[in-house]
Design an enzyme around this catalytic site. Structure first.
Site, PDB file in Angstrom:
ATOM      1  N   ARG A   1     -34.603  46.285  16.214  1.00 39.02           N
ATOM      2  CA  ARG A   1     -34.529  45.501  17.454  1.00 39.02           C
ATOM      3  C   ARG A   1     -35.308  44.193  17.324  1.00 39.02           C
ATOM      4  O   ARG A   1     -36.390  44.166  16.736  1.00 39.02           O
ATOM      5  CB  ARG A   1     -35.125  46.318  18.618  1.00 39.02           C
ATOM      6  CG  ARG A   1     -34.094  47.155  19.321  1.00 39.02           C
ATOM      7  CD  ARG A   1     -34.647  48.152  20.298  1.00 39.02           C
ATOM      8  NE  ARG A   1     -35.643  47.677  21.240  1.00 39.02           N
ATOM      9  CZ  ARG A   1     -36.202  48.431  22.176  1.00 39.02           C
ATOM     10  NH1 ARG A   1     -35.825  49.709  22.298  1.00 39.02           N
ATOM     11  NH2 ARG A   1     -37.103  47.958  22.989  1.00 39.02           N
TER      12      ARG A   1
ATOM     13  N   ARG B   1     -40.274  50.308  36.370  1.00 39.06           N
ATOM     14  CA  ARG B   1     -41.312  49.700  35.534  1.00 39.06           C
ATOM     15  C   ARG B   1     -42.356  48.985  36.390  1.00 39.06           C
ATOM     16  O   ARG B   1     -43.331  48.493  35.851  1.00 39.06           O
ATOM     17  CB  ARG B   1     -40.709  48.614  34.648  1.00 39.06           C
ATOM     18  CG  ARG B   1     -39.958  49.028  33.404  1.00 39.06           C
ATOM     19  CD  ARG B   1     -40.830  49.504  32.316  1.00 39.06           C
ATOM     20  NE  ARG B   1     -40.644  48.870  31.042  1.00 39.06           N
ATOM     21  CZ  ARG B   1     -39.660  49.142  30.179  1.00 39.06           C
ATOM     22  NH1 ARG B   1     -38.707  49.968  30.469  1.00 39.06           N
ATOM     23  NH2 ARG B   1     -39.642  48.567  29.006  1.00 39.06           N
TER      24      ARG B   1
ATOM     25  N   ARG C   1     -38.983  51.837  13.540  1.00 39.22           N
ATOM     26  CA  ARG C   1     -37.760  52.259  14.261  1.00 39.22           C
ATOM     27  C   ARG C   1     -36.525  51.548  13.724  1.00 39.22           C
ATOM     28  O   ARG C   1     -36.536  50.348  13.484  1.00 39.22           O
ATOM     29  CB  ARG C   1     -37.916  51.954  15.744  1.00 39.22           C
ATOM     30  CG  ARG C   1     -36.618  52.215  16.523  1.00 39.22           C
ATOM     31  CD  ARG C   1     -36.812  52.289  17.995  1.00 39.22           C
ATOM     32  NE  ARG C   1     -37.460  51.122  18.546  1.00 39.22           N
ATOM     33  CZ  ARG C   1     -37.936  51.063  19.789  1.00 39.22           C
ATOM     34  NH1 ARG C   1     -37.844  52.117  20.576  1.00 39.22           N
ATOM     35  NH2 ARG C   1     -38.511  49.976  20.224  1.00 39.22           N
TER      36      ARG C   1
ATOM     37  N   ARG D   1     -45.517  43.717  25.088  1.00 35.04           N
ATOM     38  CA  ARG D   1     -44.881  44.793  25.871  1.00 35.04           C
ATOM     39  C   ARG D   1     -45.924  45.807  26.325  1.00 35.04           C
ATOM     40  O   ARG D   1     -45.865  46.309  27.448  1.00 35.04           O
ATOM     41  CB  ARG D   1     -43.792  45.484  25.031  1.00 35.04           C
ATOM     42  CG  ARG D   1     -42.534  44.651  24.930  1.00 35.04           C
ATOM     43  CD  ARG D   1     -41.686  44.991  23.723  1.00 35.04           C
ATOM     44  NE  ARG D   1     -41.250  46.365  23.664  1.00 35.04           N
ATOM     45  CZ  ARG D   1     -40.766  46.934  22.571  1.00 35.04           C
ATOM     46  NH1 ARG D   1     -40.656  46.251  21.443  1.00 35.04           N
ATOM     47  NH2 ARG D   1     -40.377  48.178  22.590  1.00 35.04           N
TER      48      ARG D   1
ATOM     49  N   LYS E   1     -39.724  57.921  24.817  1.00 38.26           N
ATOM     50  CA  LYS E   1     -38.925  58.178  26.020  1.00 38.26           C
ATOM     51  C   LYS E   1     -37.440  58.333  25.665  1.00 38.26           C
ATOM     52  O   LYS E   1     -36.794  59.284  26.086  1.00 38.26           O
ATOM     53  CB  LYS E   1     -39.093  57.023  27.025  1.00 38.26           C
ATOM     54  CG  LYS E   1     -40.537  56.748  27.426  1.00 38.26           C
ATOM     55  CD  LYS E   1     -40.666  55.596  28.399  1.00 38.26           C
ATOM     56  CE  LYS E   1     -40.254  54.235  27.864  1.00 38.26           C
ATOM     57  NZ  LYS E   1     -41.143  53.682  26.803  1.00 38.26           N
TER      58      LYS E   1
END
Ligand code: AP5
Length: 204
Positions: free
Chosen positions: A150, A86, A120, A161, A13
Site C-alpha cells: 500500500r 474513527r 504487509r 496514522r 483488524k
C-alpha cells in the site's frame, strides 16, 4: 449482531475480520477498502480521499459518513465494522443508523505496528492480506494475483496514522466503554487465538 473493530493501524483488524467472515455469517465493512476501491475507480470521492490517505490523515467525517450510509442501505446481515468509526462524530452518526452489540479493542505497540505494516503485502486481485514474515511468494495463493504494498505503508506515514489514531480514534474506547460493550484483546498474539476469542464473544 453488529460489532466494531477498534485498534491502531496494523493491529490486525482487517485480518481477523476476513477470517471471521468465513464462519460468523457477518458482513465485513472496511472503510479503508471502500476508499481504496474509490481511488482505483478514480471517482470524485477517490480523488479527494487519495490526498488524505497517502499523507496518513483521516478523510473528512461527512464524506465517510455518507459513504457508510449508502453501503448500509443494501445490508442484509450483521456487520463487522473495520476502521469505522474513527472519530466521535462518526460514532454519533453510526448510533443513529445501527445498534452496536460489541466493540473489539485490539491493543498493541508502535514497534509491532511498524514491523507488521512494513511487511504487509496485499493481493491486487482479491484483496487477501499477507505478511513477508510468513509468506514468501509474489503472487496470491488463492487467486494467483500480484501482491503489492500500500502507498500509505511507509514508516513516515505509519507514524502519522498512529498519531491520528491516538488523537482522534482512541477516545472512542471510553465512548463505548461507558456503554459496557468493550472487549479488550491483546493483538500481539497469533491470529488464530484472536479469531477464537472473538468468535466466543460473537456466540455470546
Ligand atoms: P485503513 O485501511 O482502515 O487502515 P488502518 O486502520 O491504518 O489499518 P490497517 O489496514 O493498516 O491495519 P489492520 O489493523 O487492518 O491490520 P491488518 O489486518 O492489515 O485506513 C487507511 C486510511 O483510509 C486511513 O489512514 C484514512 O486516511 C482512511 N480512512 C479509512 N477509514 C476511515 C474513517 N473511518 N475515517 C476517516 N478516514 C478513514 O494487519 C497488518 C499486517 O500485520 C498484515 O501484514 C497482517 O498479515 C499482519 N498481522 C495481523 N495480525 C497479526 C498477528 N497477530 N501476528 C502477526 N502478524 C499479523
Amino acid at each position: 449482531m453488529n460489532l466494531i473493530f477498534l485498534g491502531p493501524p496494523g493491529a490486525g483488524k482487517g485480518t481477523v475480520a476476513a477470517e471471521l467472515k468465513k464462519t460468523s455469517g457477518l458482513d465485513h465493512l472496511s472503510t479503508g477498502d471502500m476508499l481504496r476501491e474509490e481511488m482505483k475507480n478514480e471517482t470524485e470521492l477517490g480523488k479527494i480521499a487519495k490526498e488524505y490517505i497517502e499523507s496518513g490523515k483521516l478523510v473528512p467525517d461527512d464524506l465517510i459518513i455518507d459513504m457508510v450510509k449508502n453501503r448500509l442501505e443494501n445490508a442484509d446481515a450483521g456487520i463487522m465494522f473495520d476502521g469505522f468509526p474513527r472519530t466521535v462524530a462518526q460514532a454519533e452518526a453510526l448510533d443513529k443508523i445501527a445498534h452496536i452489540d460489541a466493540v473489539i479493542n485490539l491493543t498493541t505497540t508502535i514497534d509491532v505496528i511498524i514491523e507488521r505494516i512494513g511487511g504487509r503485502r496485499i493481493c491486487r486481485n482479491c484483496g487477501k492480506v499477507y505478511n513477508v514474515s510468513w509468506y514468501h511468494k509474489d503472487t496470491c495463493e488463492d487467486c494467483g494475483g500480484e501482491l503489492y504494498t500500500r502507498a500509505d505503508d511507509t514508516e513516515e506515514t505509519i507514524r502519522t496514522r498512529y498519531d491520528e489514531y491516538l488523537k482522534k480514534t482512541a477516545p472512542l474506547i471510553d465512548y463505548y466503554r461507558v456503554k459496557g460493550i468493550v472487549h479488550d484483546i491483546d493483538a500481539n498474539g497469533d491470529i488464530q487465538t484472536k479469531v477464537d476469542a472473538i468468535s466466543d464473544i460473537i456466540k455470546g
